[in-house]
Design an enzyme around this catalytic site. Structure first.
Site, mmCIF file in Angstrom:
data_model
loop_
_atom_site.group_PDB
_atom_site.id
_atom_site.type_symbol
_atom_site.label_atom_id
_atom_site.label_comp_id
_atom_site.label_asym_id
_atom_site.label_seq_id
_atom_site.Cartn_x
_atom_site.Cartn_y
_atom_site.Cartn_z
ATOM 1 N N HIS C 145 0.867 -1.182 0.000
ATOM 2 C CA HIS C 145 0.000 0.000 0.000
ATOM 3 C C HIS C 145 0.909 1.238 0.000
ATOM 4 C CE1 HIS C 145 -2.793 2.953 1.796
ATOM 5 N NE2 HIS C 145 -3.776 2.144 1.442
ATOM 6 N N ASP C 222 3.187 -4.326 8.088
ATOM 7 C CA ASP C 222 1.965 -3.559 7.916
ATOM 8 C C ASP C 222 0.799 -4.523 8.137
ATOM 9 O OD1 ASP C 222 -0.319 -2.344 7.000
ATOM 10 O OD2 ASP C 222 0.561 -1.612 5.136
ATOM 11 N N GLN C 225 -4.415 -4.761 7.080
ATOM 12 C CA GLN C 225 -5.408 -5.706 6.586
ATOM 13 C C GLN C 225 -5.501 -6.959 7.455
ATOM 14 O OE1 GLN C 225 -7.667 -5.263 4.302
ATOM 15 N NE2 GLN C 225 -6.864 -3.227 3.877
ATOM 16 N N LYS C 248 -9.891 -0.179 10.734
ATOM 17 C CA LYS C 248 -9.897 -1.394 9.921
ATOM 18 C C LYS C 248 -10.311 -2.618 10.742
ATOM 19 C CE LYS C 248 -7.188 0.352 6.353
ATOM 20 N NZ LYS C 248 -7.502 0.461 4.932
ATOM 21 N N CYS C 388 -4.676 2.465 -3.716
ATOM 22 C CA CYS C 388 -3.400 2.904 -3.142
ATOM 23 C C CYS C 388 -2.285 1.898 -3.375
ATOM 24 C CB CYS C 388 -3.540 3.198 -1.649
ATOM 25 S SG CYS C 388 -4.619 4.582 -1.313
HETATM 26 C C1 LIG Z 1 -2.296 -2.726 3.643
HETATM 27 C C2 LIG Z 1 -2.595 -1.330 4.099
HETATM 28 N N1 LIG Z 1 -1.621 -0.579 4.626
HETATM 29 C C3 LIG Z 1 -1.834 0.673 5.073
HETATM 30 C C4 LIG Z 1 -3.073 1.253 4.999
HETATM 31 C C5 LIG Z 1 -3.232 2.668 5.479
HETATM 32 O O1 LIG Z 1 -4.059 2.762 6.616
HETATM 33 P P1 LIG Z 1 -4.565 4.187 7.097
HETATM 34 O O2 LIG Z 1 -5.137 4.866 5.894
HETATM 35 O O3 LIG Z 1 -5.603 3.883 8.120
HETATM 36 O O4 LIG Z 1 -3.400 4.926 7.648
HETATM 37 C C6 LIG Z 1 -4.124 0.504 4.462
HETATM 38 C C7 LIG Z 1 -5.494 1.034 4.347
HETATM 39 O O5 LIG Z 1 -5.836 1.898 3.598
HETATM 40 C C8 LIG Z 1 -3.873 -0.810 3.987
HETATM 41 O O6 LIG Z 1 -4.843 -1.557 3.441
#
Ligand SMILES: Cc1ncc(COP(=O)(O)O)c(C=O)c1O
Ligand SMILES: Cc1ncc(COP(=O)(O)O)c(C=O)c1O
Lengths: 151, 430, 430, 151
Positions: C145, C222, C225, C248, C388
Site C-alpha cells: 500500500h 503492515d 489488513q 480497519k 493505493c
Molecule cells: C495494507 C494497508 N496498509 C496501510 C493502509 C493505510 O491505513 P490508514 O489509511 O488507516 O493509515 C491501508 C489502508 O488503507 C492498507 O490496506
C-alpha cells in the site's frame, strides 16, 4: 440519478462511439490530465487556426463517463475561438460543482452530464477532459503574451 | 521606524471587555446539552473547570458522530458508492465549516491534522525546514505551550537556527516595544499563542503580524486556547499559519486544524507520506496531490470531522458575543474573590483587559497537587502542574500551579464553590 | 546457506484454511450489532463489501465512545481529579488490550498514533533515519500500500539508500527463494504487508523475519489488513515493528497502533515533539519522557481509545476461529462464482491457500468505476480504483480494478447478489 | 478514599514533619528523581557502612504525598542492608501498582500509602522517592560488580 439514466442515451452513445478520438500529428497545443484516485489518464490535442479551434482530439484511458465527457467536449470545442471555449469551460465547471445552480443555455449540449452532479465522486471523471483543456488555454495565453509583449 | 508608530491593538483581540448589550446565555439550556454535567463526584455535582485542557461535548457533537457511524461510515474520496460519497461530503463539509469559523479565503486553506501539536510539527517540517537556514532566527514567547515551543527548539538544533524569547512583563503580558528590539533581519518566523493557557493573557496577534511582516517574517498562531473563546479572523490578523484542536472547542479528540495562507501552502513540501496524498506513485518516485490533500496522508479522522462540524455549529449558534461575555463575567468574579484571599497568589493579568477565562494561582504553603486533590472531593475539577509550560513556570519561579479555566457551561455557583472549598484545603493542609 | 533450508511457513499465517470444527458465527446476531446494516441504498439493503478500505462499527464500539463523552471525558495523564483519572485509566486500558491482541511482551511496546500511515512515518523518521545510512538497502514488496511504500521511498532519497522490490509471482504471491537473492548484507529493513489489500495474499511473515534477522535486517509489518482477519502474535513472528489502524478492525478512525519491540524502541528518537512527550523543557533544550509516551506528542485520541478497546473486545469475543472460517467460506464462494464468469479477470491467488477475504477483479471491457457505479444501484458497496497500490497495478498491467472485501457481517446472499448484479452491468455497458 | 482520610494521621504527620530531611555531606550514593507531569523533584542521599544503610536523607520539592512518602521511606531504609531494602522497594512498587493485590506484612509501616492506590495520578507522587532509591541500588550494584569482578 440511477445508473439506468446515466448509462443510456447521449452519454452511453458518446462512451461507446467517442467522437474525435486519437491524436493530431503536429498539435499546436497538447495537455495531459490525470485522476490520482483511479489512475485515469487523458491526452488532449488541439490545432488552431489563428485563435479558432480547428481540430481537437482526445485519447482516454478511463471510465465511460470520462470517455463520454471528452467526446462531448471535443464536439463543443471544434469551431469555437479559444476565448469562447475557455469561457464555456468556466461556466461548465462552475455549474458542475454547484448542485443547485441553474445550468445556463450555453451548456445545452452538455446538459446530460449535469445529471452527474449528484454523484460527487464522478464529477472528477466529468472534469478530466476540461482540466486538460484549461491547461491548453493557459499555454495559449502564455504564447500570445510572449508574441504581443516585447521581450 | 517601527518604534515610532502608535501602537493600535487589533480591535478584535484586545477589546475583550464584554459589550454589555451582548446577549446573555441561556445557561440552563446550554447545560442541558452537556450530558456529562449531570454527573456527581463524591456526592457533589461535577464542576468542570479544566476547560483549557479539554472541553466537554454537547449532545449535538456526540450525536453527529453516532449518526455518522450508524448511517454513512466509510472511507473518503475513494469510493463511488453512496456511503463513500456521503462520507466525503461530510468530510469536505467540515473543511467548509472551519473556513467559515476562521473567515478563511477558501476551504483549500484548511488542512486536517490529529491536533494542534501535529499541526505545529507539520509547519516545522513542511515549511520551516525548507524556508529557514543556518543564521536565521525564530521568535517565540515565554508563555508558549510545549507544543508550540519544543518543535521549534528541535528545528533550531537541526538547522543551526537561533531561538529567541519574547519575555513577559510582570502582569504576564507581552510588550510590543520589546518586540521591535527582538525582530531582526534574520527573524523568519514568529510563533505565538493567541491566548496563554496559563496566564489567560490575550496577545496582540494582529499587531505582531504587522510588524513581523514588515521585516519579512511569517507568523504562526497557536489558537488552541483562543478558538473557543473569541472570534478569529485570519484575514484580519493576516497571519500565515494558525492551528487548533477539535477537543478544545467542544469537539472530539483525534482531529485538529492547520490553516495555511495559500501563498505559504504553495511553498510547503509534504511531511507525512502515504495513501491519499499522492498523484502518482512509481517504483522509485512519487508525485504529490495538490491542495490540502497533499498534507493529509492516510485515512483522515472522518468520523471526528462530523463531530467537529457540529462543535463549530454549536459555537456559532451560541455566538461569541454571549460566550465571551459569560466567560469574562465568571473570570472577573473569580479574580475578585481570589484576590481577596491573602494567601492566594494569582498569575497573569489582574484586570480583565486583554484577559480570557484562564486563572492560574497558588495557595501559599500548599502544593498544587494537594489543592487539586482536595477540591476534587467537592466535585471541582481543576488542574495542577506546569500545564505544559515549563519555561513560563521557571520564569515565574514556580514548579507548578493550580489552574482553573472556564467554559461556556460554567456557573457563578461553581466559581464560588471553588473559592469556598479552598478553606477546606487550608483546614486539612495548613 | 539460507537457500538450503527447508521452507516451513509460519503455521499461524499460511495455514489459513479453516478448521472445520471451528465455531460457526451466529450471523444474524452479529449483524444486529451493526446499526448501519439496516440501511437501504436505492431500495436495496446495504451490502457493504469494502471492508479493506474501512469497516463498520458494532453498537459496543459506538456506545463506548458515547459513554466516554458522557461520563469520563477529560484529558489524560495530567489531572488528579476523578474524570482525569478515569480518562487515563481508559487510555491505558486500551494499551493493555492492544498488547493482549498482539501478544506483546508488555503494553509499553504499544504506541498510539493516528493510524497506520502515521505509524510508518514514525518508524521511518524515529528509527530508520538514524539507523540507516547511505549504501544501505530497504526491501519492500510489489504489493505494498502507498502508506507502506512512499515513506520508505522518501527516506531512501533523503539518505541515499536503495529501495529494492520483492516481485510477486503470477498468482500474486511472494517467492521465498527469491528473497534469499534479494537480502544482501546491506539490507537493513524489510517492510512488508501481512495481507495484501488487493490480492488478498497472506504473506509468510514469520519466515521472512527469520531470514531477515539472520542477515541483521529488521522487519516492519503492515498489519492494516491482517489485524481484523487473523490472530497476530508478535512474539511468534518475532518482527520488530507492526502497525494497524483502528478503523480497519471495527473501531474508530483517528487512532492507530505502532507496536515496537522493546530493544528497537530504545534506539528511537522522538519524531513529533510537544506536550506529553517531554520530561523537562528548558529554554534551549528539552529532555524526553521514557516509554511509548516519548512518541505520543500532544493530546492523544482519548475517546477513540475507548472505541478501540471495545472493537478489540468485539473481535476477541467473536473469536478469530469463527471470523477466519466465515470469511474464508464467503471468499471461496466468491472466487468460485467469479471464476465461472468468462469475462471476469481475477487477481491474486486462485485458491484459498494463503488467501484472505479480499478479491480484486475486472469485468473485461468495462471500467471499474462503471462497474462500481452500477453495483451501487443494487446497494452493493465495492471499491474501484488502484486501491493505493499503483506499483502493483502497473505490475499487473492495470490502471484500476474492482475490489470486494468481506467482513465479519457479510453474507453469502450479498456475494451472490454481487455476482448477479454483474449481469446488470453487462446489460447496461457492454 | 477521601482527602480527609489521605490528609490525616501518619501521612499528614510525615508531610508536616518530614524525617531525615536534607542532605549528607559526603554521601556514598546520590540520586535525583523527577516527575515530568508536575515538575516535582527529589534528591536522595545514602551513607553506607559496608552494605548497611547507615544514614539516609531526602530533599523534596513536591506535594505532601511525595514528602510523606520520602519521609516514610527514609525511616524504612535506615538500618537495612541494601539487599533487603531493594527487595522491599520491589514489593512496595508491585503492590502499589496492583489495585487488588494483598499488601504483604513487610509493608506494615508503609500501609497508609497503600490507600492511594485508587488514585492513579498520585501513585507517581508516592513512587518518586523509591525511584530515586532504585537508582541508588543500581549504582550500588555497579560498584560492587566492579570491585568483585576482575577488570
Ligand atoms: C495494507 C494497508 N496498509 C496501510 C493502509 C493505510 O491505513 P490508514 O489509511 O488507516 O493509515 C491501508 C489502508 O488503507 C492498507 O490496506
Ligand atoms: C496553547 C496551547 N497550545 C497547544 C496545545 C496542544 O494541543 P493538543 O494537545 O490538542 O495538540 C494546547 C493544549 O494542550 C494549548 O493549550
Amino acid at each position: 440519478m440511477s445508473s439506468e439514466e446515466i448509462y443510456k442515451g447521449v452519454i452511453l452513445d458518446h462512451a461507446r462511439h467517442p467522437r474525435n478520438r486519437g491524436n493530431l500529428e503536429d498539435p499546436d497545443f497538447e495537455a495531459k490530465a490525470y485522476n490520482p484516485l483511479c489512475g485515469d489518464e487523458l491526452v488532449l490535442h488541439l490545432r488552431l487556426k489563428q485563435d479558432l479551434i480547428e481540430d481537437c482530439r482526445t485519447l482516454v484511458r478511463g471510465c465511460s463517463i470520462c470517455q463520454a465527457s471528452a467526446s462531448m467536449m471535443s464536439e463543443e470545442l471544434k469551431g469555437k475561438s479559444m476565448e469562447n471555449a475557455a469561457a464555456l469551460s468556466g461556466i461548465f465547471k462552475k455549474v458542475l460543482h454547484q448542485k443547485d445552480s441553474e445550468d445556463s443555455e450555453t451548456l445545452e449540449n452538455l446538459r446530460p452530464l449535469m445529471n452527474l452532479r449528484s454523484h460527487k465522486s464522478r464529477i472528477k471523471c466529468v472534469s478530466l477532459a476540461w482540466n486538460a483543456f484549461d491547461e491548453c488555454v493557459e499555454k495559449f495565453h502564455e504564447t500570445t503574451e510572449k508574441t504581443t509583449t516585447p521581450s | 521606524m517601527l518604534s515610532e508608530e502608535t501602537v493600535v491593538l487589533d480591535q478584535s483581540v484586545s477589546n475583550s471587555s464584554p459589550d454589555s448589550r451582548s446577549p446573555q446565555l441561556d445557561l440552563s439550556q446550554i447545560r442541558n446539552r452537556f450530558p456529562i454535567l449531570s454527573r456527581e463526584i463524591h456526592g457533589h455535582p461535577l464542576a468542570f473547570l479544566d476547560n483549557a485542557s479539554t472541553t466537554q461535548k454537547p449532545d449535538s457533537v456526540i450525536q453527529a458522530m453516532v449518526d455518522f457511524f450508524q448511517q454513512s461510515n466509510s472511507n473518503v474520496s475513494r469510493g463511488v458508492y453512496t456511503l463513500a460519497e456521503e462520507a466525503t461530503e461530510n468530510y469536505e463539509e467540515a473543511r467548509k465549516t472551519v473556513a467559515k469559523l476562521l473567515n478563511a479565503v477558501s476551504e483549500d486553506e484548511v488542512i486536517f491534522t490529529s491536533g494542534t501539536t501535529a499541526a505545529v510539527n507539520l509547519v516545522a517540517q513542511s515549511w520551516a525546514s525548507q524556508q529557514l537556514k543556518a543564521g536565521d532566527r525564530i521568535l517565540v514567547t515565554e508563555m508558549e505551550h510545549h507544543s508550540n515551543l519544543v518543535p521549534w527548539q528541535q528545528l533550531c538544533k537541526q538547522l543551526g537556527i537561533e531561538l529567541d524569547y519574547w519575555t513577559i512583563d510582570r502582569e504576564g503580558c507581552l510588550d510590543l516595544e520589546e518586540l521591535n528590539q527582538l525582530l531582526s533581519e534574520n527573524t523568519k518566523l514568529v510563533a505565538m499563542t493567541a491566548i496563554s493557557n496559563v496566564l489567560g493573557s490575550i496577545n496582540p496577534v494582529g499587531e505582531v503580524v504587522k510588524r513581523a511582516h514588515s521585516i519579512g517574517a511569517a507568523v504562526f498562531v497557536d489558537a488552541a486556547q483562543a478558538v473557543a473563546r473569541m472570534p478569529i479572523d485570519v484575514q484580519k490578523w493576516d497571519c500565515d499559519f494558525l492551528a487548533f484542536s477539535g477537543h478544545k472547542l467542544y469537539g472530539p479528540t483525534g482531529i485538529g486544524v492547520l490553516w495555511v495562507k495559500q501563498e505559504q501552502m504553495q511553498k510547503m513540501s509534504p511531511w507525512q507520506t502515504g495513501g491519499g496524498m499522492i498523484s502518482k506513485v512509481d517504483r522509485q518516485e512519487s508525485h504529490w496531490a495538490s491542495g490540502p490533500a497533499k498534507f493529509e496522508a492516510g485515512t483522515p479522522p472522518v468520523a471526528q470531522a462530523a463531530g467537529l462540524t457540529a462543535a463549530i455549529d454549536f459555537i456559532l449558534e451560541t455566538g461569541f458575543d454571549s460566550i465571551t461575555r459569560h466567560e469574562t463575567e465568571l473570570t472577573q468574579i473569580c479574580l475578585d474573590k481570589l484576590q481577596s484571599e491573602t494567601d492566594v497568589e494569582i498569575y497573569g493579568p489582574t484586570s480583565m483587559e486583554s484577559r480570557a477565562g484562564v486563572v492560574a494561582f497558588n495557595l501559599r504553603g500548599v502544593h498544587p497537587h494537594d489543592v487539586a486533590q482536595v477540591l476534587n472531593e467537592s466535585g471541582i475539577a481543576v488542574r495542577a502542574g506546569h500545564h505544559c509550560t515549563q519555561v513560563l513556570h521557571s520564569k515565574l519561579g514556580l514548579q507548578a500551579s493550580v489552574r482553573l479555566s472556564v467554559g461556556v457551561y460554567n456557573t457563578e455557583e461553581e466559581i464560588l464553590r471553588l473559592v469556598t472549598s479552598l478553606q477546606h484545603v487550608r483546614d486539612l493542609l495548613k
